[in-house]
Design a protein around this motif. Structure first.
Motif, short mmCIF file in Angstrom:
data_model
loop_
_atom_site.label_atom_id
_atom_site.label_comp_id
_atom_site.label_asym_id
_atom_site.label_seq_id
_atom_site.Cartn_x
_atom_site.Cartn_y
_atom_site.Cartn_z
N ASP A 74 0.82 -1.21 0.00
CA ASP A 74 0.00 0.00 0.00
C ASP A 74 0.85 1.26 0.00
N ARG A 75 2.11 1.15 0.39
CA ARG A 75 2.97 2.31 0.45
C ARG A 75 3.81 2.49 -0.83
N LEU A 76 3.70 1.54 -1.77
CA LEU A 76 4.47 1.64 -3.00
C LEU A 76 3.85 2.66 -3.94
N VAL A 77 4.68 3.44 -4.59
CA VAL A 77 4.22 4.44 -5.54
C VAL A 77 4.89 4.14 -6.88
N PHE A 78 4.09 3.98 -7.91
CA PHE A 78 4.63 3.71 -9.26
C PHE A 78 4.51 4.99 -10.08
N ILE A 79 5.58 5.37 -10.70
CA ILE A 79 5.62 6.60 -11.47
C ILE A 79 5.77 6.23 -12.94
N ASP A 80 4.88 6.78 -13.75
CA ASP A 80 4.97 6.57 -15.19
C ASP A 80 6.12 7.42 -15.74
N GLU A 81 7.01 6.80 -16.52
CA GLU A 81 8.19 7.52 -16.98
C GLU A 81 7.88 8.65 -17.95
#
Length: 133
Positions: free
Chosen positions: A125-132
């Motif tokens: 729940d604490r992971l953040v995925f950033i679109d490049e």
């Protein structure tokens, strides 16, 4: 009519007319022969057992080194001819293994295990995925 006169009358090259006449005299007809293709394949194929044992003993040989080994045996062929031999017999000459060999080193293995064990503590729940983009 001479070959030169026939060539001029039919609009073809003199050398072609001479070659066709020569073919008519030697073979008796003017039908085209079989397509050329790789005429030196038999030279490499004659050393099949030698080549396969050589590659089995030293799997990291380059095509040029294999060509040189054939030359030492008295058979002079090109690197392309050696490549065609392996291609014809579906033998791949890639040196790459399925995985990097350094993965098997003890120090790398222990670092990988430590990294993997540290992943258990991650909270999804604490992971953040950033679109490049």
């Amino acid at each position: 009519m001479s070959c030169r006169a026939a060539a001029a009358q039919f609009g073809v090259g003199v050398s072609s007319a001479i070659r066709w006449r020569q073919q008519r005299l030697t073979r008796g007809d003017l039908r085209p022969g079989r397509p050329g293709g790789n005429v030196r394949s038999s030279a490499v194929d004659a050393h099949r057992v030698f080549l396969l044992s050589l590659v089995e003993e030293q799997s990291d040989l380059t095509l040029d080194e294999i060509r040189e080994a054939l030359a030492a045996r008295g058979t002079s062929v090109s690197v392309a001819a050696v490549w065609r031999f392996f291609d014809r017999h579906q033998i791949t000459r890639k040196k790459k293994s399925l995985h990097a060999t350094e993965k098997d080193r003890p120090d790398i293995l222990s670092r990988h295990r430590a990294w993997f064990e540290g992943q258990l503590d991650l909270d999804p729940d604490r992971l953040v995925f950033i679109d490049e983009t």
